[in-house]
Each structure stands twice: as structure tokens, then as C-alpha cells.
Design a protein around this motif. Structure first.
Motif, short mmCIF file in Angstrom:
data_model
loop_
_atom_site.label_atom_id
_atom_site.label_comp_id
_atom_site.label_asym_id
_atom_site.label_seq_id
_atom_site.Cartn_x
_atom_site.Cartn_y
_atom_site.Cartn_z
N ALA A 112 -119.98 37.69 72.48
CA ALA A 112 -119.78 39.15 72.50
C ALA A 112 -120.92 39.90 71.83
CB ALA A 112 -118.46 39.50 71.81
N LEU A 113 -121.94 39.19 71.34
CA LEU A 113 -123.01 39.83 70.59
C LEU A 113 -123.78 40.87 71.41
CD1 LEU A 113 -124.64 40.02 67.98
CD2 LEU A 113 -126.09 38.15 68.81
N PRO A 114 -124.22 40.59 72.66
CA PRO A 114 -124.95 41.64 73.40
C PRO A 114 -124.16 42.92 73.57
CG PRO A 114 -125.24 39.49 74.46
CD PRO A 114 -124.19 39.32 73.41
N ASP A 115 -122.88 42.81 73.92
CA ASP A 115 -122.05 44.00 74.05
C ASP A 115 -121.92 44.74 72.72
OD1 ASP A 115 -121.73 43.25 76.62
OD2 ASP A 115 -119.56 43.03 76.58
N ALA A 116 -121.68 43.99 71.66
CA ALA A 116 -121.52 44.61 70.34
C ALA A 116 -122.81 45.30 69.90
CB ALA A 116 -121.12 43.54 69.31
N MET A 117 -123.97 44.71 70.23
CA MET A 117 -125.25 45.30 69.86
C MET A 117 -125.48 46.62 70.59
SD MET A 117 -127.55 44.28 67.67
CE MET A 117 -127.39 42.50 67.66
N MET A 147 -104.51 38.07 74.94
CA MET A 147 -105.34 39.16 75.45
C MET A 147 -104.53 40.45 75.60
SD MET A 147 -107.14 39.52 79.16
CE MET A 147 -105.51 39.83 79.86
N ALA A 148 -103.31 40.33 76.10
CA ALA A 148 -102.46 41.51 76.25
C ALA A 148 -102.13 42.14 74.90
CB ALA A 148 -101.18 41.15 77.00
N VAL A 149 -101.91 41.29 73.88
CA VAL A 149 -101.60 41.81 72.54
C VAL A 149 -102.82 42.48 71.91
CG1 VAL A 149 -100.91 41.11 70.20
CG2 VAL A 149 -99.77 40.12 72.19
N SER A 150 -104.03 42.04 72.30
CA SER A 150 -105.25 42.55 71.67
C SER A 150 -105.51 44.03 71.97
CB SER A 150 -106.46 41.72 72.13
OG SER A 150 -106.74 41.92 73.50
N VAL A 151 -104.74 44.65 72.86
CA VAL A 151 -104.92 46.07 73.15
C VAL A 151 -104.19 46.96 72.14
CG1 VAL A 151 -105.19 45.62 75.62
CG2 VAL A 151 -102.93 46.20 74.72
N LEU A 152 -103.51 46.35 71.18
CA LEU A 152 -102.75 47.13 70.19
C LEU A 152 -103.60 48.17 69.46
CD1 LEU A 152 -100.09 47.62 68.69
CD2 LEU A 152 -100.71 45.76 67.12
N PRO A 153 -104.83 47.85 69.00
CA PRO A 153 -105.64 48.88 68.34
C PRO A 153 -105.93 50.09 69.23
CG PRO A 153 -106.55 46.70 67.90
CD PRO A 153 -105.49 46.53 68.94
N TYR A 169 -110.19 35.26 79.71
CA TYR A 169 -109.25 35.92 78.80
C TYR A 169 -109.82 36.00 77.39
CZ TYR A 169 -105.79 35.13 82.53
OH TYR A 169 -105.12 35.12 83.72
N GLY A 170 -110.49 34.94 76.96
CA GLY A 170 -111.08 34.93 75.63
C GLY A 170 -112.20 35.95 75.49
N ALA A 171 -113.03 36.10 76.53
CA ALA A 171 -114.11 37.09 76.48
C ALA A 171 -113.55 38.51 76.39
CB ALA A 171 -114.99 36.95 77.72
N VAL A 172 -112.48 38.79 77.13
CA VAL A 172 -111.87 40.12 77.07
C VAL A 172 -111.24 40.35 75.70
CG1 VAL A 172 -110.05 41.58 78.03
CG2 VAL A 172 -111.50 40.23 79.55
N THR A 173 -110.62 39.32 75.14
CA THR A 173 -110.02 39.44 73.81
C THR A 173 -111.07 39.79 72.77
OG1 THR A 173 -108.30 37.84 74.39
CG2 THR A 173 -108.63 38.28 72.06
N MET A 174 -112.24 39.14 72.84
CA MET A 174 -113.32 39.45 71.89
C MET A 174 -113.84 40.86 72.12
SD MET A 174 -113.52 36.97 69.85
CE MET A 174 -115.00 37.44 68.96
N ASN A 175 -113.89 41.32 73.37
CA ASN A 175 -114.27 42.71 73.63
C ASN A 175 -113.28 43.67 72.98
OD1 ASN A 175 -116.59 42.27 75.10
ND2 ASN A 175 -115.57 42.34 77.09
N ASN A 176 -111.98 43.38 73.13
CA ASN A 176 -110.94 44.26 72.60
C ASN A 176 -110.86 44.25 71.09
OD1 ASN A 176 -110.29 44.88 75.23
ND2 ASN A 176 -108.48 43.57 75.30
N LEU A 177 -111.39 43.22 70.46
CA LEU A 177 -111.28 43.10 69.01
C LEU A 177 -112.63 43.30 68.31
CD1 LEU A 177 -108.78 40.11 68.74
CD2 LEU A 177 -108.29 42.56 68.63
N LEU A 178 -113.60 42.43 68.61
CA LEU A 178 -114.89 42.53 67.93
C LEU A 178 -115.65 43.79 68.34
CD1 LEU A 178 -117.11 41.38 66.15
CD2 LEU A 178 -117.92 40.05 68.10
N CYS A 179 -115.83 43.99 69.66
CA CYS A 179 -116.59 45.16 70.12
C CYS A 179 -115.88 46.46 69.77
CB CYS A 179 -116.83 45.06 71.62
SG CYS A 179 -117.87 43.65 72.10
N LEU A 180 -114.55 46.47 69.88
CA LEU A 180 -113.82 47.67 69.50
C LEU A 180 -113.93 47.94 68.01
CD1 LEU A 180 -111.92 50.00 70.23
CD2 LEU A 180 -109.99 48.45 69.82
N SER A 181 -113.93 46.89 67.20
CA SER A 181 -114.09 47.07 65.75
C SER A 181 -115.43 47.73 65.43
CB SER A 181 -113.99 45.72 65.04
OG SER A 181 -112.70 45.15 65.20
N VAL A 182 -116.49 47.28 66.10
CA VAL A 182 -117.81 47.90 65.91
C VAL A 182 -117.76 49.37 66.32
CG1 VAL A 182 -120.22 47.87 66.66
CG2 VAL A 182 -119.03 45.72 66.21
#
Length: 600
Positions: free
Chosen positions: A144-149, A231-237, A520-533
């Protein structure tokens, strides 16, 4: 025209030199840098304040304002044209639409190279260190680093007003990556990995029904369903940060961003811990289900070779029949069942479908029966153990409603239930040959260099790519959200997408499970790591959260595909229609909500 030919000649010459001096892995990077420099002209900066200028043969006109050079018409037009700010003071830039398309392609390809290097380095590192801490914590973050950057640089530079305008690139990338992975890539993997569906399960390597919407598809294991649930739960934020807009409140928006950030980081840590311990959980669960299947197999074997019913008319175990079975297994007639005699029983069951470790199975049976711990089973221990297993089988959820004291059909039901549970869990490394690494030190160095190179490229070219998107948006009046939604995920997620599609072509249940779990794992990291950034930038810079339509799109796609992946393990081709339809639906929904109903 001569200048264009000079640029082309310069590019071809440098490409030839670079092919000699550099390895093939760095050639695309060098080529793009040369091409970018050749295609973008420099601008003339002159200082007219000094009157002590030496004549260079060019005609000058002297007036009250000082000396003014008479440039040709093209140079004068260039001087009056609006200038752009170069990234880092030397990377090329332009204000024209066509020029920014070129820069988006170049910088996007560089981000693709960064993602490819990070992916390759991660795979090499995983070969050496295996799953667990590296596979569960480190590698998903690198993916998820390129997206987060890109999200980070979209809102960290410039004034707050400029950042508020640029963060639409970040939210566009976040939404675009999620939607692309769960729609276009998900559906494509389902098509290329399709097999014939028989008895509600796709048969490995059998593909004879063509594009049948109900007769072809893919089957995954239960762990993939768990990944879809997570992944579905990761949309909570997203839901939390959207609450003030939902209740039309303006006072609590900043606080809602902070709460959503805390929840997002907490879920990220929890997900990483789950990823770290998942291999251990999976191994324990698989061992438990295998043991249940051995129990059901032994009961079925005993039923088949019994000289009467295993239960009496009163619904209690038939001790006389169980004693006869004991005597038939006790080959030497010493009144005890040894390890070798139990192994002969297990081997005779022929449970090839679960890839059984016979010695391990015998050890667990011995543990269940041998209460005296003397490494052998006497008659009383055998009767007690079989009675325990019979009651467990009768109380199983897979028991037939008609099973009772006069029938032992529930043993067959119990056996079928355990077989199905094992099939859902999948077989750990049953169809993959894992080879050892010959030179771990060399591979580790290569992995480290690839990870370092990918990180540097992502860090350096993320900011110019965001600038190019914003400049193209200004030149064409196309909202930057739509540009980043469509174009940027192609650069940052292409490596994952190509890898998933290629892996899905193996047309096996295991490969399909790993493919969809990766998505599913890539989307979960987008919803958590990238969203956190993204939330951290919004909170730290005091920006306004005004992305209701974008959040709604992410929620719809994640919930629909998450629920679909959670309740099913077999996906016929008709499910691809749902996935493919969600992509244009997302674009249309954002446009209608923002530009028709004025949500933005």
C-alpha cells in the motif's frame, strides 16, 4: 520541426548508450527520464535591470525604461505564457493539457515501476523469512506504500487552501483503487480462473462449459470468506467520519475526523496482528478438522464392518457390537490395541481426500482412547472412546433429522460434514512445492535493494505526479477526482492486478483462494492504512471533510462485494456482472451527487 528531430535523435542516442551501461531492470527508468527531459523545453529567464550589457550582435532598442531585447515572436509568446513550478526545481512541468497527459503517463509508469520493485522485493523477502511477522505486517504495508505516498503528498504541501484543493487527488486515488480492485480486477480473475461447477463446487483444471453464467465459475476456501468479512468491517472509519454530515452538523466534523483516525489505526493494528497469527490459526484449525474427519472415518469403517447395530433400541451404544469390533482389530488377541494395530485401521480407511498423515492420526486417536497412558488401548478404553465419538456424531449439526436409535445415518452425515469442512479450509501446501533458497544472503541483498529502490521512486515521483494531475485538471476543467479515480490506480495497482490475474489462470481452488484473498487484503489496507494517512492530513492541517459522495461509493462497493464474498465460496460467472457493473455505477453516482445534487 528541427528541434523535434534533435530531441528524437538525442533520445535514441542516449537510449543506445544506456543499453550498454545499465542493466535491463533500470533501463525503463532511465529511458523515461531522458524522454521527459527531451520533450519539455526550458524557459528563458532574463534580468533587464542592468544597463551594463555587452552587445551580442542582436538589435536592441533603447528607451526610458532601459534596454529591451527584440526577441522573435515565438520567444515573446513564450515569455508572456503562464509559467509552472518545477518539482524539486529541475523536473519538467507544463500547463498544457497534452503535455500534462505525457507527464502523467511518465510519472505514472515510474510509480508502476516502484510498485513492481516493492512487490518483487516483498516476494523474495517472503521466500527467506516466510509468513508471520514479515508476511502479515511488513509486506501488506509495502503493497500500500505507493498509494499512501500519493495521498500524503496530495495534502502535505502548500497552503491550507491549496491542500484543500489537492486532497481530491488523494480521495480519488483511494476510491479508485478500491473500486478497481473489487470490480474490474475481481471480475477478470473470476473469468480467467473459471472451471466447471459440479455439485456447487468448481472442479480444478476442468473448463468445458465455456462462458456459462451458472455452469462455470471459481471456488474459494473459507479463509477467503473471512478476508471478505474483514474487508467489509474495514469501512467502519468511513462511516464514523461521515456522521456529522449525516446529521447536518458542522461543529463536530473535526472531532469526527480524529475519532475516525483512532478507529482506523486501531483496526490497522488488529488486522496486522491477525495477519501475523493467521498461519498458526489456520494450521491449528486444519489439524482439528482433519482429526474430526478421522473420527468420522473410523466410525463409518466400524459401522461397515460391524456385526450389528452400534446403538440399541434405547439409543445407547451397543457394547456387545463394539466389543466384537475391538476383537476384530486386535490381531494378536492380547486384549490391547497397539500403535501398529491402530495404524492398520487408519490405513484401511483410505482417506486420501484429506492428505492424511497416518502417524499423526494414530497419535491423536491414541490420545483420545488411552486414558491410562500406557501406550495401548484396552477393551474398556476402546468402548468408552467409541461411545464418546458416537455421541459427538449424533449431536453434530450435520445430523439427519430422521436419525435416531433405529438408524445410524447420522454417521454418514457426520462424515460428509467433516469432509466439507476440510474442503472449505483448503489444504495447506498440498499442491505447491516449496523449494529452499539456495543463497539466502544474496537473495536478501537483492530483496533489500529492490525495496529500497521502489521506496525511493515512490517517494520522489509521487509529488510530481500529483502536480501533473492538478495541472491537467486546470487545463481541461475536468475535476481532479475523476482523473485520479481512473488513471492513478492503473499505475499504483497494476502490479497487484497483473499478479492476481496471472495466478488465477492456474484454475485451481487454492490459486483462486489466494487470488481473491490478495484482492480483499489490498482493499483492506487501502481502507485502513491509506485512510489513516488521509485522515491524519485532514486533521493536522485543519482541512474540511467534504467527501460524502466518494465515501458513499466506497461503502457501496465494499459492502456489496464483501457480503457477496462472505456468504459464498463458489462464484458463478453471473457474479462477474455485479462486479463489472459497479465500476461505471460508481463514476456516475459521484458525478450525479456532486454536480447534480451539489453534495460537493
Amino acid at each position: 520541426m528541427p528541434k523535434i528531430f534533435n530531441h528524437i535523435l538525442f533520445f535514441l542516442t542516449m537510449k543506445k548508450i544506456s543499453s550498454i551501461m545499465f542493466s535491463k531492470s533500470l533501463l525503463p527508468l532511465l529511458t523515461l527520464l531522458i524522454l521527459t527531459a527531451a520533450a519539455c523545453g526550458s524557459r528563458i529567464i532574463s534580468d533587464h535591470s542592468s544597463s551594463d550589457l555587452i552587445s551580442d550582435g542582436v538589435v536592441h532598442r533603447v528607451g526610458e525604461e532601459g534596454i529591451i531585447s527584440l526577441y522573435d515572436s515565438a520567444a515573446a509568446a513564450a515569455a508572456t505564457e503562464e509559467t509552472c513550478e518545477q518539482s524539486y526545481g529541475f523536473l519538467p512541468c507544463t500547463k498544457t493539457a497534452l503535455g500534462n497527459v505525457f507527464l502523467i503517463v511518465v510519472y505514472g509508469y515510474l510509480m508502476y515501476l516502484a510498485a513492481t520493485y516493492l512487490s518483487s522485493g516483498s516476494e523474495l523477502l517472503l521466500e527467506i523469512l516466510g509468513p508471520g511477522l514479515i508476511g502479515g505486517l511488513f509486506l501488506p504495508m509495502l503493497g500500500a506504500l505507493p498509494d499512501a505516498m500519493l495521498i500524503l503528498v496530495s495534502g502535505i504541501s502548500g497552503t491550507a487552501a491549496a491542500a484543500q484543493s489537492q486532497v481530491s487527488v488523494g480521495i480519488g486515488l483511494l476510491a479508485g483503487s478500491t473500486v478497481m480492485l473489487l470490480t474490474a480486477i475481481w471480475g477478470t480473475c473470476c473469468i480467467v480462473g473459471k472451471c466447471d461447477i459440479e455439485n456447487s463446487t468448481a472442479v480444478d483444471l476442468k473448463d468445458t462449459k465455456g462462458l456459462s453464467l451458472t455452469g462455470s465459475g471459481v471456488t474459494t476456501d473459507i479463509w477467503t470468506s473471512y478476508a471478505a468479512m474483514i474487508m467489509a468491517v474495514s469501512v467502519l472509519p468511513f462511516i464514523v467520519v461521515q456522521l456529522p454530515q449525516l446529521f447536518h452538523s458542522t461543529s463536530g466534523r473535526h472531532l469526527a475526523v480524529l475519532i475516525a483516525l483512532i478507529i482506523s489505526l486501531s483496526l490497522l493494528v488488529t488486522y496486522c496482528l491477525y495477519q501475523v497469527f493467521q498461519p498458526w490459526i489456520q494450521t491449528r484449525k486444519l489439524a482439528y478438522v482433519k482429526h474430526k474427519h478421522v473420527i468420522s472415518g473410523i466410525l463409518k469403517h466400524l459401522k461397515k464392518h460391524s456385526l450389528g447395530r452400534l446403538f440399541t433400541d434405547h439409543g445407547t451404544p451397543n457394547v456387545e457390537v463394539i466389543e466384537k469390533l475391538f476383537n476384530s482389530i486386535d490381531e494378536n488377541g492380547d486384549g490391547h490395541l497397539s500403535h501398529a494395530e491402530l495404524k492398520a485401521l487408519v490405513v484401511g480407511m483410505r482417506l486420501e481426500e484429506i492428505n492424511l498423515d497416518e502417524n499423526d492420526a494414530v497419535a491423536k486417536v491414541m490420545k483420545d482412547f488411552d486414558k491410562s497412558c500406557d501406550d495401548k488401548v484396552d477393551l474398556h478404553e476402546f468402548i468408552a472412546g467409541v461411545e464418546k465419538w458416537l455421541y459427538e456424531a449424533r449431536g453434530s449439526n450435520g445430523s439427519s433429522p430422521g436419525a435416531g436409535a433405529n438408524t445410524i445415518k447420522y454417521i454418514d452425515d457426520f462424515h460428509e460434514e467433516t469432509r466439507r469442512e476440510h474442503s472449505l479450509l483448503g489444504e495447506d501446501q498440498s499442491d505447491e512445492i516449496v523449494e529452499g533458497v539456495e543463497n539466502p544472503r544474496k537473495v536478501a541483498i537483492k530483496a533489500g535493494l529492490l525495496l529500497l529502490l521502489g521506496t525511493i521512486i515512490a517517494a520522489v515521483f509521487a509529488d510530481p505526479l500529483v502536480d501533473a494531475v492538478n495541472n491537467f485538471s486546470s487545463a481541461t476543467s475536468i475535476p481532479s477526482f475523476f482523473i485520479s479515480f481512473i488513471a492513478l490506480p492503473l499505475a499504483t495497482n497494476s502490479s497487484e492486478a497483473v499478479s492476481a490475474i496471472i495466478f488465477a489462470t492456474r484454475k485451481k481452488k487454492r490459486s483462486a483462494s489466494l487470488t481473491f484473498s490478495e484482492l480483499y487484503g489490498a482493499v483492506t489496507m487501502n481502507n485502513l492504512l491509506c485512510l489513516s494517512v488521509f485522515l491524519a492530513i485532514v486533521y493536522a492541517r485543519g482541512l474540511i471533510w467534504n467527501f460524502s459522495s466518494e465515501v458513499l461509493v466506497i461503502l457501496i462497493v465494499c459492502v456489496v462485494m464483501g457480503v457477496l464474498g462472505s456468504i459464498r465460496t463458489t462464484f458463478p460467472l453471473w457474479t462477474c456482472l455485479i462486479a463489472f457493473t459497479l465500476y461505471p455505477f460508481s463514476l456516475v453516482l459521484v458525478y450525479v451527487l456532486d454536480y447534480v445534487f451539489g453534495w460537493s
